[in-house]
Design a protein around this motif. Structure first.
Motif, PDB file in Angstrom:
ATOM      1  N   PHE A  20       0.837  -1.210   0.000  1.00 40.04           N
ATOM      2  CA  PHE A  20       0.000   0.000   0.000  1.00 40.04           C
ATOM      3  C   PHE A  20       0.871   1.259   0.000  1.00 40.04           C
ATOM      4  O   PHE A  20       0.600   2.214  -0.727  1.00 40.04           O
ATOM      5  N   GLN A  21       1.896   1.261   0.830  1.00 40.83           N
ATOM      6  CA  GLN A  21       2.786   2.424   0.905  1.00 40.83           C
ATOM      7  C   GLN A  21       3.503   2.656  -0.425  1.00 40.83           C
ATOM      8  O   GLN A  21       3.566   3.786  -0.932  1.00 40.83           O
ATOM      9  N   GLN A  22       4.046   1.581  -0.996  1.00 38.47           N
ATOM     10  CA  GLN A  22       4.815   1.707  -2.238  1.00 38.47           C
ATOM     11  C   GLN A  22       3.931   2.168  -3.400  1.00 38.47           C
ATOM     12  O   GLN A  22       4.348   2.988  -4.222  1.00 38.47           O
TER      13      GLN A  22
ATOM     14  N   PHE B 221       9.391  -1.385  -8.019  1.00 37.30           N
ATOM     15  CA  PHE B 221       8.480  -2.120  -7.132  1.00 37.30           C
ATOM     16  C   PHE B 221       7.249  -2.587  -7.884  1.00 37.30           C
ATOM     17  O   PHE B 221       6.784  -3.714  -7.691  1.00 37.30           O
ATOM     18  N   CYS B 222       6.687  -1.736  -8.742  1.00 36.47           N
ATOM     19  CA  CYS B 222       5.500  -2.116  -9.501  1.00 36.47           C
ATOM     20  C   CYS B 222       5.794  -3.302 -10.411  1.00 36.47           C
ATOM     21  O   CYS B 222       4.962  -4.210 -10.555  1.00 36.47           O
ATOM     22  N   LYS B 223       6.974  -3.312 -11.006  1.00 34.80           N
ATOM     23  CA  LYS B 223       7.338  -4.433 -11.876  1.00 34.80           C
ATOM     24  C   LYS B 223       7.478  -5.729 -11.079  1.00 34.80           C
ATOM     25  O   LYS B 223       7.016  -6.788 -11.507  1.00 34.80           O
ATOM     26  N   SER B 224       8.110  -5.648  -9.922  1.00 29.53           N
ATOM     27  CA  SER B 224       8.269  -6.847  -9.100  1.00 29.53           C
ATOM     28  C   SER B 224       6.929  -7.322  -8.539  1.00 29.53           C
ATOM     29  O   SER B 224       6.692  -8.521  -8.399  1.00 29.53           O
ATOM     30  N   LEU B 225       6.036  -6.365  -8.236  1.00 30.37           N
ATOM     31  CA  LEU B 225       4.729  -6.729  -7.713  1.00 30.37           C
ATOM     32  C   LEU B 225       3.916  -7.511  -8.736  1.00 30.37           C
ATOM     33  O   LEU B 225       3.133  -8.396  -8.371  1.00 30.37           O
ATOM     34  N   MET B 226       4.107  -7.228 -10.000  1.00 30.43           N
ATOM     35  CA  MET B 226       3.375  -7.926 -11.049  1.00 30.43           C
ATOM     36  C   MET B 226       3.687  -9.426 -11.056  1.00 30.43           C
ATOM     37  O   MET B 226       2.879 -10.232 -11.512  1.00 30.43           O
ATOM     38  N   ASN B 227       4.853  -9.808 -10.540  1.00 30.10           N
ATOM     39  CA  ASN B 227       5.267 -11.219 -10.551  1.00 30.10           C
ATOM     40  C   ASN B 227       5.201 -11.869  -9.175  1.00 30.10           C
ATOM     41  O   ASN B 227       5.865 -12.875  -8.930  1.00 30.10           O
ATOM     42  N   SER B 228       4.409 -11.290  -8.271  1.00 30.32           N
ATOM     43  CA  SER B 228       4.403 -11.757  -6.887  1.00 30.32           C
ATOM     44  C   SER B 228       3.275 -12.732  -6.559  1.00 30.32           C
ATOM     45  O   SER B 228       3.176 -13.196  -5.426  1.00 30.32           O
TER      46      SER B 228
END
Length: 408
Positions: A180-182, A213-220
């Motif tokens: 949420f923060q990121q 961070f958004c790119k890494s979140l897509m693969n989480s």
């Protein structure tokens, strides 16, 4: 480092079955099964270790029990080593191995019990084969090996749960909160970069927001599902009890990934509009819409941070508490669209006609499309944040969080 130390301690404790004569006299060569159990089930988190240990225990008991029944039946029909025993053992291994492997491929079983089914196949096969080459009775073989496996399981679980425990539930909970923060920082950065385009001198510094961070979140997604699987095995600890609604966390994670995808699309729109010759015709418009962007960014960032804080404090919120600010953000976006149309109606109209006629768009037309897309995506951000508020509210209902009134 903590995990490595815990594994070392467990290996030392289980090796005492070999190193100390009184213990070795009780278990003998079967002590090797205890060592193997520690090596294969000890995972980074307590939930993963417990899940693997219980799977190994269940697989050993079921596989060993079936193996003993078949072995005793075969012994009575033809004796150990006879053709009847070999025939019955071979047919049984085929049937149970095939059936267990089939069930192992079912998605719901594969997700949580694949390791247990694999151990079942292994134990069943080993019990039938051990009877042929060893002089011990089948029940004695099974009981001795089950005992050493239980010893290895107890050592692993004790060290994992009571010596600086690492919980998958805590890890997943905190990673969700940080998301949420990121995302709030990324959205704020997008709007700040947008407003920098009003000054061509700041063009090179416009794309300063970090979208890693958004790119890494897509693969989480796969990692989140794995952590939830481990968390479901964990005992009651801290804030998390049995039947905690982890599935709602997965739904929140899916919405956060959707939001990250929209943010990356917003970045693409900014990159498409950042050349100086494109900025020249839009700097005045961006300056006029700057107050709206500040208000929209403030509302969205505040909402995301409040959602994260409510989950951190485990407090129930109501989606209606955020509706005022989100409605205000939609109104600001509409005002920005009206403002854009006033200044760029002819440009947008010509762009639409050129697209319909399959003509190439000039640089100003590209900028018009990019900023129009930016506004549309900004509206989608507001919609996605509204969905998040409803999902967090549902989490609070299911988890039984105490009600909290958000200060606007």
């Amino acid at each position: 480092m903590i995990h490595s130390i815990k594994v070392g301690i467990s290996l030392v404790l289980v090796s005492l079955l070999y190193l100390l004569d009184p213990l070795y006299e009780q278990v003998g060569e079967n002590a090797m099964w205890a060592i193997m159990t520690v090596v294969v089930i000890f995972e980074f988190s307590a939930g993963a270790t417990l899940g693997k240990g219980l799977n190994r225990g269940m697989g050993t008991i079921v596989g060993g029990g079936l193996g003993c029944i078949i072995a005793i039946l075969a012994q009575k029909l033809g004796g150990v080593g006879s053709n009847y025993y070999i025939l019955i053992a071979g047919i049984s291994i085929f049937i149970f191995g095939a059936i267990a492997t089939y069930f192992r491929m079912i998605a719901s079983i594969k997700k949580r019990y694949e390791y247990g089914v694999m151990i079942l196949i292994l134990t069943f096969n080993l019990v039938l084969m051990s009877v042929v080459r060893e002089e011990q009775q089948v029940w004695e073989i099974a009981c001795d090996r089950l005992l050493t496996i239980v010893i290895g399981f107890i050592i692993s679980i004790s060290v994992s749960c009571f010596f600086f425990p690492l919980w998958s539930s805590d890890q997943f909970h905190h990673s969700t909160l940080s998301t949420f923060q990121q995302l709030a920082y990324a959205i704020q950065g997008c709007l700040e970069d947008y407003m920098k385009f009003a000054n061509e001198k700041e063009n090179e510094a416009a794309a300063t927001t970090n979208f890693t961070f958004c790119k890494s979140l897509m693969n989480s997604k796969s990692k989140d599902e794995l952590l939830v699987n481990y968390a479901k095995w964990e005992p009651w600890h801290g804030k998390f009890g049995f039947s905690y609604p982890w599935q709602n966390y997965l739904k929140i994670g899916d919405l956060n990934r959707d939001l990250a995808a929209i943010i990356l699309a917003l970045r693409s729109c900014l990159q498409a509009s950042k050349k100086p010759m494109k900025l020249q015709s839009w700097s005045e418009t961006i300056q006029l819409t700057e107050p709206y962007c500040e208000e929209i960014g403030s509302n969205i960032v505040w909402t995301l941070k409040e959602l994260g804080e409510s989950m951190k404090q485990m407090r129930k919120i109501h989606a209606s508490q955020f509706s005022t600010k989100l409605k205000a953000s939609r109104a600001e976006i509409i005002s920005m669209v009206v403002m854009m149309n006033i200044f760029t109606f002819n440009k947008i109209s010509s762009t639409t006609l050129s697209i319909l006629n399959n003509n190439n768009c000039d640089d100003d037309d590209d900028a018009s499309l990019a900023i129009s897309s930016f506004l549309f995506l900004l509206k989608e951000v507001v919609n996605k944040v509204e969905e998040l508020t409803k999902e967090v509210e549902q989490l609070g209902d299911i988890a039984g969080f105490p009600t909290h009134i958000v200060q606007l």
